[in-house]
Scaffold this motif. Structure first.
Motif, PDB file in Angstrom:
ATOM      1  N   SER A  47     -11.892   2.436  -4.778  1.00 50.07           N
ATOM      2  CA  SER A  47     -10.656   3.166  -4.958  1.00 50.07           C
ATOM      3  C   SER A  47      -9.468   2.376  -4.420  1.00 50.07           C
ATOM      4  O   SER A  47      -9.152   2.424  -3.244  1.00 50.07           O
ATOM      5  CB  SER A  47     -10.728   4.512  -4.234  1.00 50.07           C
ATOM      6  OG  SER A  47      -9.474   5.135  -4.334  1.00 50.07           O
ATOM      7  N   MET A  48      -8.837   1.645  -5.326  1.00 46.54           N
ATOM      8  CA  MET A  48      -7.715   0.788  -4.954  1.00 46.54           C
ATOM      9  C   MET A  48      -6.618   1.580  -4.251  1.00 46.54           C
ATOM     10  O   MET A  48      -6.172   1.221  -3.166  1.00 46.54           O
ATOM     11  CB  MET A  48      -7.169   0.129  -6.215  1.00 46.54           C
ATOM     12  CG  MET A  48      -6.117  -0.916  -5.950  1.00 46.54           C
ATOM     13  SD  MET A  48      -6.838  -2.356  -5.133  1.00 46.54           S
ATOM     14  CE  MET A  48      -5.552  -3.529  -5.265  1.00 46.54           C
ATOM     15  N   GLU A  49      -6.223   2.697  -4.840  1.00 53.25           N
ATOM     16  CA  GLU A  49      -5.077   3.444  -4.308  1.00 53.25           C
ATOM     17  C   GLU A  49      -5.346   4.010  -2.917  1.00 53.25           C
ATOM     18  O   GLU A  49      -4.548   3.827  -2.003  1.00 53.25           O
ATOM     19  CB  GLU A  49      -4.715   4.604  -5.240  1.00 53.25           C
ATOM     20  CG  GLU A  49      -3.544   4.290  -6.146  1.00 53.25           C
ATOM     21  CD  GLU A  49      -3.322   5.386  -7.153  1.00 53.25           C
ATOM     22  OE1 GLU A  49      -3.012   6.512  -6.728  1.00 53.25           O
ATOM     23  OE2 GLU A  49      -3.479   5.110  -8.367  1.00 53.25           O
ATOM     24  N   ASP A  50      -6.499   4.690  -2.778  1.00 56.40           N
ATOM     25  CA  ASP A  50      -6.848   5.266  -1.481  1.00 56.40           C
ATOM     26  C   ASP A  50      -6.956   4.181  -0.421  1.00 56.40           C
ATOM     27  O   ASP A  50      -6.518   4.359   0.718  1.00 56.40           O
ATOM     28  CB  ASP A  50      -8.190   6.008  -1.566  1.00 56.40           C
ATOM     29  CG  ASP A  50      -8.067   7.274  -2.393  1.00 56.40           C
ATOM     30  OD1 ASP A  50      -6.931   7.632  -2.735  1.00 56.40           O
ATOM     31  OD2 ASP A  50      -9.117   7.884  -2.669  1.00 56.40           O
ATOM     32  N   ALA A  51      -7.564   3.074  -0.811  1.00 58.35           N
ATOM     33  CA  ALA A  51      -7.765   1.988   0.151  1.00 58.35           C
ATOM     34  C   ALA A  51      -6.419   1.455   0.638  1.00 58.35           C
ATOM     35  O   ALA A  51      -6.229   1.253   1.842  1.00 58.35           O
ATOM     36  CB  ALA A  51      -8.590   0.864  -0.470  1.00 58.35           C
ATOM     37  N   VAL A  52      -5.497   1.258  -0.273  1.00 53.00           N
ATOM     38  CA  VAL A  52      -4.190   0.724   0.108  1.00 53.00           C
ATOM     39  C   VAL A  52      -3.451   1.692   1.032  1.00 53.00           C
ATOM     40  O   VAL A  52      -2.839   1.284   2.019  1.00 53.00           O
ATOM     41  CB  VAL A  52      -3.343   0.367  -1.140  1.00 53.00           C
ATOM     42  CG1 VAL A  52      -1.912   0.024  -0.750  1.00 53.00           C
ATOM     43  CG2 VAL A  52      -3.976  -0.797  -1.893  1.00 53.00           C
ATOM     44  N   VAL A  53      -3.563   2.984   0.732  1.00 55.22           N
ATOM     45  CA  VAL A  53      -2.943   3.996   1.601  1.00 55.22           C
ATOM     46  C   VAL A  53      -3.495   3.876   3.029  1.00 55.22           C
ATOM     47  O   VAL A  53      -2.748   3.833   4.008  1.00 55.22           O
ATOM     48  CB  VAL A  53      -3.175   5.422   1.053  1.00 55.22           C
ATOM     49  CG1 VAL A  53      -2.791   6.475   2.091  1.00 55.22           C
ATOM     50  CG2 VAL A  53      -2.386   5.626  -0.233  1.00 55.22           C
ATOM     51  N   LYS A  54      -4.829   3.791   3.130  1.00 56.71           N
ATOM     52  CA  LYS A  54      -5.455   3.673   4.458  1.00 56.71           C
ATOM     53  C   LYS A  54      -4.997   2.406   5.182  1.00 56.71           C
ATOM     54  O   LYS A  54      -4.705   2.424   6.369  1.00 56.71           O
ATOM     55  CB  LYS A  54      -6.981   3.628   4.326  1.00 56.71           C
ATOM     56  CG  LYS A  54      -7.581   4.866   3.744  1.00 56.71           C
ATOM     57  CD  LYS A  54      -7.674   5.982   4.758  1.00 56.71           C
ATOM     58  CE  LYS A  54      -8.309   7.181   4.085  1.00 56.71           C
ATOM     59  NZ  LYS A  54      -8.445   8.316   4.955  1.00 56.71           N
ATOM     60  N   LEU A  55      -4.960   1.316   4.436  1.00 55.97           N
ATOM     61  CA  LEU A  55      -4.568   0.050   5.068  1.00 55.97           C
ATOM     62  C   LEU A  55      -3.139   0.122   5.597  1.00 55.97           C
ATOM     63  O   LEU A  55      -2.845  -0.383   6.677  1.00 55.97           O
ATOM     64  CB  LEU A  55      -4.722  -1.121   4.090  1.00 55.97           C
ATOM     65  CG  LEU A  55      -6.155  -1.441   3.649  1.00 55.97           C
ATOM     66  CD1 LEU A  55      -6.174  -2.668   2.744  1.00 55.97           C
ATOM     67  CD2 LEU A  55      -7.058  -1.690   4.863  1.00 55.97           C
ATOM     68  N   ARG A  56      -2.274   0.778   4.854  1.00 53.53           N
ATOM     69  CA  ARG A  56      -0.884   0.907   5.318  1.00 53.53           C
ATOM     70  C   ARG A  56      -0.799   1.774   6.578  1.00 53.53           C
ATOM     71  O   ARG A  56      -0.015   1.503   7.483  1.00 53.53           O
ATOM     72  CB  ARG A  56       0.010   1.486   4.213  1.00 53.53           C
ATOM     73  CG  ARG A  56       0.126   0.569   3.027  1.00 53.53           C
ATOM     74  CD  ARG A  56       1.481   0.642   2.324  1.00 53.53           C
ATOM     75  NE  ARG A  56       1.480  -0.223   1.152  1.00 53.53           N
ATOM     76  CZ  ARG A  56       1.554  -1.553   1.187  1.00 53.53           C
ATOM     77  NH1 ARG A  56       1.677  -2.163   2.359  1.00 53.53           N
ATOM     78  NH2 ARG A  56       1.508  -2.267   0.093  1.00 53.53           N
ATOM     79  N   GLN A  57      -1.629   2.817   6.613  1.00 52.52           N
ATOM     80  CA  GLN A  57      -1.644   3.667   7.817  1.00 52.52           C
ATOM     81  C   GLN A  57      -2.156   2.876   9.026  1.00 52.52           C
ATOM     82  O   GLN A  57      -1.633   3.007  10.126  1.00 52.52           O
ATOM     83  CB  GLN A  57      -2.525   4.900   7.574  1.00 52.52           C
ATOM     84  CG  GLN A  57      -1.915   5.865   6.558  1.00 52.52           C
ATOM     85  CD  GLN A  57      -2.881   6.979   6.159  1.00 52.52           C
ATOM     86  OE1 GLN A  57      -4.089   6.859   6.316  1.00 52.52           O
ATOM     87  NE2 GLN A  57      -2.330   8.060   5.627  1.00 52.52           N
ATOM     88  N   LEU A  58      -3.165   2.047   8.773  1.00 56.13           N
ATOM     89  CA  LEU A  58      -3.705   1.232   9.861  1.00 56.13           C
ATOM     90  C   LEU A  58      -2.682   0.198  10.314  1.00 56.13           C
ATOM     91  O   LEU A  58      -2.524  -0.075  11.499  1.00 56.13           O
ATOM     92  CB  LEU A  58      -5.001   0.543   9.417  1.00 56.13           C
ATOM     93  CG  LEU A  58      -6.198   1.479   9.225  1.00 56.13           C
ATOM     94  CD1 LEU A  58      -7.326   0.759   8.513  1.00 56.13           C
ATOM     95  CD2 LEU A  58      -6.693   2.026  10.567  1.00 56.13           C
ATOM     96  N   GLN A  59      -1.978  -0.351   9.346  1.00 62.92           N
ATOM     97  CA  GLN A  59      -0.927  -1.330   9.662  1.00 62.92           C
ATOM     98  C   GLN A  59       0.132  -0.673  10.548  1.00 62.92           C
ATOM     99  O   GLN A  59       0.615  -1.277  11.509  1.00 62.92           O
ATOM    100  CB  GLN A  59      -0.295  -1.831   8.367  1.00 62.92           C
ATOM    101  CG  GLN A  59       0.792  -2.876   8.583  1.00 62.92           C
ATOM    102  CD  GLN A  59       1.544  -3.180   7.305  1.00 62.92           C
ATOM    103  OE1 GLN A  59       1.805  -2.299   6.488  1.00 62.92           O
ATOM    104  NE2 GLN A  59       1.883  -4.452   7.113  1.00 62.92           N
TER     105      GLN A  59
END
Ligand code: C2E
Ligand code: CA
Ligand code: CA
Ligand code: CA
Length: 274
Positions: A158-170
Protein backbone atom coordinates in the motif's frame (compact mmCIF):
# COMPACT_ATOMS: atom_id res chain seq x y z
CA UNK A 1 -8.42 -33.21 -1.57
CA UNK A 2 -9.09 -29.64 -2.50
CA UNK A 3 -11.28 -28.51 -5.31
CA UNK A 4 -9.32 -26.38 -7.73
CA UNK A 5 -11.31 -25.16 -10.65
CA UNK A 6 -14.52 -26.87 -11.77
CA UNK A 7 -13.71 -30.36 -12.86
CA UNK A 8 -10.27 -30.80 -11.58
CA UNK A 9 -9.18 -31.97 -8.17
CA UNK A 10 -5.80 -31.31 -6.70
CA UNK A 11 -4.46 -33.56 -3.98
CA UNK A 12 -2.18 -32.38 -1.22
CA UNK A 13 1.16 -34.03 -1.54
CA UNK A 14 2.36 -35.61 1.73
CA UNK A 15 5.33 -33.28 1.64
CA UNK A 16 3.02 -30.27 1.44
CA UNK A 17 1.03 -31.53 4.39
CA UNK A 18 4.20 -32.00 6.34
CA UNK A 19 5.25 -28.45 5.57
CA UNK A 20 1.90 -27.09 6.69
CA UNK A 21 2.23 -29.03 9.90
CA UNK A 22 5.76 -27.75 10.46
CA UNK A 23 4.57 -24.19 9.96
CA UNK A 24 1.81 -24.72 12.47
CA UNK A 25 4.26 -26.09 15.02
CA UNK A 26 6.65 -23.20 14.51
CA UNK A 27 3.87 -20.64 14.73
CA UNK A 28 2.68 -22.12 18.02
CA UNK A 29 6.29 -22.11 19.17
CA UNK A 30 6.56 -18.43 18.31
CA UNK A 31 3.51 -17.60 20.36
CA UNK A 32 4.86 -19.42 23.38
CA UNK A 33 8.36 -18.10 22.72
CA UNK A 34 7.27 -14.57 23.35
CA UNK A 35 5.70 -15.53 26.67
CA UNK A 36 8.72 -17.56 27.70
CA UNK A 37 11.26 -14.93 26.77
CA UNK A 38 13.02 -16.95 24.07
CA UNK A 39 13.82 -13.95 21.88
CA UNK A 40 16.90 -11.81 21.96
CA UNK A 41 18.47 -9.08 19.88
CA UNK A 42 21.92 -9.15 18.36
CA UNK A 43 23.51 -5.92 17.24
CA UNK A 44 25.57 -5.64 14.08
CA UNK A 45 27.72 -2.51 13.97
CA UNK A 46 27.89 -0.22 10.96
CA UNK A 47 31.22 1.40 10.25
CA UNK A 48 32.73 4.23 8.26
CA UNK A 49 34.51 2.86 5.16
CA UNK A 50 37.81 3.11 7.00
CA UNK A 51 36.46 0.62 9.53
CA UNK A 52 37.77 2.51 12.53
CA UNK A 53 34.58 4.21 13.60
CA UNK A 54 31.25 2.71 14.61
CA UNK A 55 28.31 4.77 13.36
CA UNK A 56 25.47 2.69 14.70
CA UNK A 57 23.97 -0.77 15.01
CA UNK A 58 21.30 -2.85 13.34
CA UNK A 59 19.19 -4.89 15.75
CA UNK A 60 18.68 -8.46 14.50
CA UNK A 61 16.18 -10.77 16.11
CA UNK A 62 17.18 -14.23 17.35
CA UNK A 63 14.89 -17.00 18.49
CA UNK A 64 16.16 -20.00 20.41
CA UNK A 65 13.35 -22.43 21.04
CA UNK A 66 13.68 -25.48 23.31
CA UNK A 67 11.76 -27.52 20.71
CA UNK A 68 13.21 -26.15 17.48
CA UNK A 69 16.64 -24.88 18.48
CA UNK A 70 17.99 -21.73 16.87
CA UNK A 71 15.50 -20.75 14.19
CA UNK A 72 16.81 -18.19 11.65
CA UNK A 73 14.69 -15.04 11.20
CA UNK A 74 14.28 -15.73 7.48
CA UNK A 75 12.26 -18.76 8.58
CA UNK A 76 10.18 -17.39 11.42
CA UNK A 77 9.58 -13.76 10.37
CA UNK A 78 7.34 -14.78 7.44
CA UNK A 79 5.32 -17.01 9.79
CA UNK A 80 5.10 -14.22 12.32
CA UNK A 81 3.78 -11.93 9.60
CA UNK A 82 1.21 -14.44 8.37
CA UNK A 83 -0.07 -15.13 11.86
CA UNK A 84 -0.06 -11.52 13.04
CA UNK A 85 2.40 -12.40 15.80
CA UNK A 86 4.78 -9.92 14.21
CA UNK A 87 2.83 -7.19 16.02
CA UNK A 88 3.62 -8.26 19.61
CA UNK A 89 7.06 -9.56 18.59
CA UNK A 90 7.86 -6.34 16.72
CA UNK A 91 6.69 -4.31 19.69
CA UNK A 92 9.08 -6.24 21.92
CA UNK A 93 11.93 -5.62 19.42
CA UNK A 94 11.15 -1.91 19.35
CA UNK A 95 11.22 -1.55 23.13
CA UNK A 96 14.35 -3.65 23.49
CA UNK A 97 16.18 -1.63 20.82
CA UNK A 98 15.12 1.64 22.49
CA UNK A 99 16.44 0.32 25.80
CA UNK A 100 19.78 -0.48 24.12
CA UNK A 101 19.86 3.00 22.56
CA UNK A 102 19.33 4.42 26.04
CA UNK A 103 22.21 2.34 27.34
CA UNK A 104 24.42 3.75 24.58
CA UNK A 105 23.35 7.28 25.47
CA UNK A 106 24.17 6.62 29.12
CA UNK A 107 27.63 5.56 27.98
CA UNK A 108 28.02 8.94 26.29
CA UNK A 109 27.28 7.52 22.83
CA UNK A 110 24.00 9.25 22.10
CA UNK A 111 25.15 9.96 18.55
CA UNK A 112 24.94 6.24 17.74
CA UNK A 113 21.78 5.08 16.00
CA UNK A 114 20.03 1.76 16.62
CA UNK A 115 18.20 0.43 13.55
CA UNK A 116 15.16 -1.81 13.80
CA UNK A 117 13.64 -3.90 11.01
CA UNK A 118 9.95 -3.24 10.54
CA UNK A 119 7.79 -5.59 8.50
CA UNK A 120 5.07 -4.18 6.21
CA UNK A 121 2.26 -5.45 8.39
CA UNK A 122 3.80 -3.75 11.41
CA UNK A 123 4.36 -0.41 9.69
CA UNK A 124 0.83 -0.38 8.36
CA UNK A 125 -0.74 -1.34 11.68
CA UNK A 126 -2.87 1.29 13.36
CA UNK A 127 -0.81 1.71 16.52
CA UNK A 128 2.64 1.69 15.01
CA UNK A 129 3.45 5.40 15.04
CA UNK A 130 2.08 5.76 18.57
CA UNK A 131 4.13 2.77 19.68
CA UNK A 132 7.28 4.29 18.26
CA UNK A 133 6.60 7.60 20.00
CA UNK A 134 5.88 5.84 23.31
CA UNK A 135 8.97 3.65 22.96
CA UNK A 136 11.17 6.71 22.52
CA UNK A 137 9.61 8.56 25.42
CA UNK A 138 9.68 5.59 27.78
CA UNK A 139 13.34 4.89 27.04
CA UNK A 140 14.18 8.58 27.27
CA UNK A 141 16.17 8.70 24.04
CA UNK A 142 16.44 11.29 21.30
CA UNK A 143 14.18 10.34 18.38
CA UNK A 144 17.08 10.35 15.93
CA UNK A 145 18.79 7.62 17.96
CA UNK A 146 16.17 5.26 16.57
CA UNK A 147 16.33 4.19 12.95
CA UNK A 148 13.45 2.43 11.23
CA UNK A 149 14.33 0.07 8.38
CA UNK A 150 11.59 -0.71 5.92
CA UNK A 151 11.68 -2.63 2.65
CA UNK A 152 10.21 -1.76 -0.70
CA UNK A 153 7.64 -4.52 -0.32
CA UNK A 154 5.56 -2.23 1.88
CA UNK A 155 4.96 0.02 -1.14
CA UNK A 156 3.56 -2.86 -3.12
CA UNK A 157 1.18 -3.56 -0.27
CA UNK A 158 0.00 0.00 0.00
CA UNK A 159 1.96 2.93 -1.37
CA UNK A 160 -0.35 5.61 0.02
CA UNK A 161 -0.69 4.24 3.55
CA UNK A 162 3.03 3.58 3.72
CA UNK A 163 3.91 7.13 2.71
CA UNK A 164 1.50 8.54 5.29
CA UNK A 165 3.16 6.45 8.02
CA UNK A 166 6.64 7.44 6.92
CA UNK A 167 5.72 11.12 7.06
CA UNK A 168 4.33 10.69 10.57
CA UNK A 169 7.53 8.95 11.61
CA UNK A 170 9.58 11.70 10.00
CA UNK A 171 7.61 14.23 12.03
CA UNK A 172 8.56 12.39 15.22
CA UNK A 173 12.19 12.70 14.16
CA UNK A 174 13.27 9.09 13.75
CA UNK A 175 15.75 8.17 11.04
CA UNK A 176 14.24 6.24 8.14
CA UNK A 177 16.08 3.84 5.90
CA UNK A 178 15.17 1.76 2.89
CA UNK A 179 16.51 -1.77 3.34
CA UNK A 180 17.41 -4.41 0.74
CA UNK A 181 17.47 -1.71 -1.89
CA UNK A 182 17.45 -3.05 -5.42
CA UNK A 183 15.77 -6.36 -4.73
CA UNK A 184 12.14 -5.43 -5.03
CA UNK A 185 10.14 -2.62 -6.47
CA UNK A 186 13.38 -0.73 -7.11
CA UNK A 187 11.90 2.31 -8.67
CA UNK A 188 14.46 5.02 -8.32
CA UNK A 189 11.98 7.72 -9.24
CA UNK A 190 9.68 7.32 -6.25
CA UNK A 191 12.61 7.69 -3.88
CA UNK A 192 12.49 11.43 -4.35
CA UNK A 193 9.06 11.56 -2.72
CA UNK A 194 9.89 9.46 0.30
CA UNK A 195 11.15 10.95 3.56
CA UNK A 196 13.93 8.35 3.68
CA UNK A 197 17.45 9.38 4.65
CA UNK A 198 19.39 6.15 4.21
CA UNK A 199 19.63 3.55 1.45
CA UNK A 200 20.92 0.09 2.23
CA UNK A 201 22.22 -1.73 -0.83
CA UNK A 202 21.33 -5.39 -0.65
CA UNK A 203 24.00 -8.02 -0.12
CA UNK A 204 23.08 -9.75 -3.38
CA UNK A 205 24.63 -6.81 -5.27
CA UNK A 206 27.64 -6.54 -3.01
CA UNK A 207 28.32 -10.26 -3.55
CA UNK A 208 28.78 -9.76 -7.28
CA UNK A 209 30.69 -6.49 -7.57
CA UNK A 210 34.07 -8.21 -7.72
CA UNK A 211 33.23 -10.60 -10.53
CA UNK A 212 30.51 -8.83 -12.44
CA UNK A 213 31.31 -5.51 -14.11
CA UNK A 214 27.63 -4.95 -14.78
CA UNK A 215 26.72 -5.28 -11.08
CA UNK A 216 29.51 -2.89 -10.22
CA UNK A 217 27.97 -0.34 -12.58
CA UNK A 218 24.58 -0.82 -10.97
CA UNK A 219 25.97 -0.30 -7.48
CA UNK A 220 27.89 2.75 -8.70
CA UNK A 221 24.71 4.24 -10.14
CA UNK A 222 22.73 3.56 -6.98
CA UNK A 223 25.38 5.35 -4.92
CA UNK A 224 25.50 8.35 -7.27
CA UNK A 225 21.76 8.62 -7.54
CA UNK A 226 21.36 8.25 -3.78
CA UNK A 227 23.90 10.99 -3.17
CA UNK A 228 22.12 13.24 -5.66
CA UNK A 229 18.99 12.78 -3.58
CA UNK A 230 20.92 13.60 -0.42
CA UNK A 231 20.85 10.05 0.93
CA UNK A 232 23.43 8.20 2.99
CA UNK A 233 24.43 4.88 1.42
CA UNK A 234 25.10 1.73 3.42
CA UNK A 235 26.53 -1.42 1.81
CA UNK A 236 25.28 -4.62 3.44
CA UNK A 237 27.02 -7.97 3.65
CA UNK A 238 30.53 -6.74 2.93
CA UNK A 239 32.75 -9.77 3.51
CA UNK A 240 36.16 -8.98 2.04
CA UNK A 241 38.74 -6.30 1.35
CA UNK A 242 38.18 -6.34 -2.40
CA UNK A 243 34.54 -5.41 -1.98
CA UNK A 244 35.51 -2.78 0.55
CA UNK A 245 38.00 -1.07 -1.74
CA UNK A 246 35.57 -1.08 -4.66
CA UNK A 247 32.83 0.41 -2.46
CA UNK A 248 35.20 3.00 -1.03
CA UNK A 249 36.21 3.96 -4.56
CA UNK A 250 32.53 4.23 -5.55
CA UNK A 251 31.88 6.64 -2.67
CA UNK A 252 29.82 4.41 -0.38
CA UNK A 253 29.32 6.01 3.03
CA UNK A 254 28.94 3.12 5.45
CA UNK A 255 29.84 -0.54 5.66
CA UNK A 256 28.00 -3.34 7.39
CA UNK A 257 29.21 -6.90 7.08
CA UNK A 258 31.27 -9.77 8.41
CA UNK A 259 34.50 -8.11 7.24
CA UNK A 260 34.23 -5.64 10.11
CA UNK A 261 31.87 -7.46 12.45
CA UNK A 262 29.19 -10.10 12.73
CA UNK A 263 26.05 -9.36 14.75
CA UNK A 264 27.05 -9.26 18.43
CA UNK A 265 25.36 -9.93 21.73
CA UNK A 266 24.66 -6.70 23.60
CA UNK A 267 27.65 -6.95 25.94
CA UNK A 268 30.03 -7.51 23.04
CA UNK A 269 28.50 -4.58 21.17
CA UNK A 270 29.09 -2.33 24.19
CA UNK A 271 32.64 -3.64 24.60
CA UNK A 272 33.38 -2.74 21.00
CA UNK A 273 32.89 0.92 21.89
CA UNK A 274 35.31 1.07 24.79
P1 C2E B 1 18.30 -7.88 6.76
O1 C2E B 1 17.51 -6.82 7.39
O2 C2E B 1 18.71 -7.68 5.34
O3 C2E B 1 19.56 -8.10 7.70
C1 C2E B 1 20.85 -8.38 7.23
C2 C2E B 1 21.12 -9.87 7.32
O4 C2E B 1 22.40 -10.14 6.72
C3 C2E B 1 21.22 -10.39 8.75
O5 C2E B 1 20.76 -11.73 8.73
C4 C2E B 1 22.73 -10.35 9.01
O6 C2E B 1 23.14 -11.21 10.04
C5 C2E B 1 23.24 -10.78 7.66
N1 C2E B 1 24.60 -10.32 7.38
C6 C2E B 1 25.17 -9.14 7.71
N2 C2E B 1 26.43 -9.07 7.24
C7 C2E B 1 26.66 -10.21 6.56
C8 C2E B 1 27.79 -10.73 5.81
O7 C2E B 1 28.84 -10.10 5.68
N3 C2E B 1 27.63 -11.96 5.26
C9 C2E B 1 26.49 -12.69 5.38
N4 C2E B 1 26.44 -13.90 4.81
N5 C2E B 1 25.40 -12.23 6.06
C10 C2E B 1 25.50 -11.00 6.64
P2 C2E B 1 19.76 -12.28 9.82
O8 C2E B 1 20.11 -11.71 11.17
O9 C2E B 1 19.71 -13.77 9.67
O10 C2E B 1 18.36 -11.65 9.42
C11 C2E B 1 17.73 -12.03 8.23
C12 C2E B 1 16.55 -11.14 7.95
O11 C2E B 1 15.52 -11.32 8.91
C13 C2E B 1 16.87 -9.66 8.01
O12 C2E B 1 17.50 -9.28 6.81
C14 C2E B 1 15.49 -9.07 8.19
O13 C2E B 1 14.83 -8.99 6.97
C15 C2E B 1 14.82 -10.12 9.04
N6 C2E B 1 14.84 -9.67 10.46
C16 C2E B 1 15.80 -9.79 11.40
N7 C2E B 1 15.41 -9.26 12.58
C17 C2E B 1 14.18 -8.77 12.37
C18 C2E B 1 13.22 -8.07 13.20
O14 C2E B 1 13.45 -7.76 14.38
N8 C2E B 1 12.02 -7.75 12.62
C19 C2E B 1 11.74 -8.03 11.32
N9 C2E B 1 10.54 -7.67 10.82
N10 C2E B 1 12.61 -8.65 10.51
C20 C2E B 1 13.81 -9.03 11.02
CA1 CA C 1 17.72 -4.72 7.77
CA1 CA D 1 19.00 -5.75 4.32
CA1 CA E 1 17.81 -9.11 3.49
Amino acid sequence: AKQAGRNCWRFYEPILLQKTYEKLLLTNGLRRGLERGEFSLYYQPQFTVTGDEVIGFEALLRWVSPEHGLVPPDRFIPLAEQSGLILPIGQWVLQEACRFARRLADLGQENLCVAVNISPRQLLSEDFVTNVRDGIIMAGIKPNQLEIEITESVFIESMEDAVVKLRQLQAIGVTLSLDDFGTGYSSLTYLRNLPVGILKIDKSFIDKIITDEMQLQVVGSIIDLGHNLGLTIVAEGVENREQLSILTEAGCDRIQGYLFSKPLVEEAAVRLLS
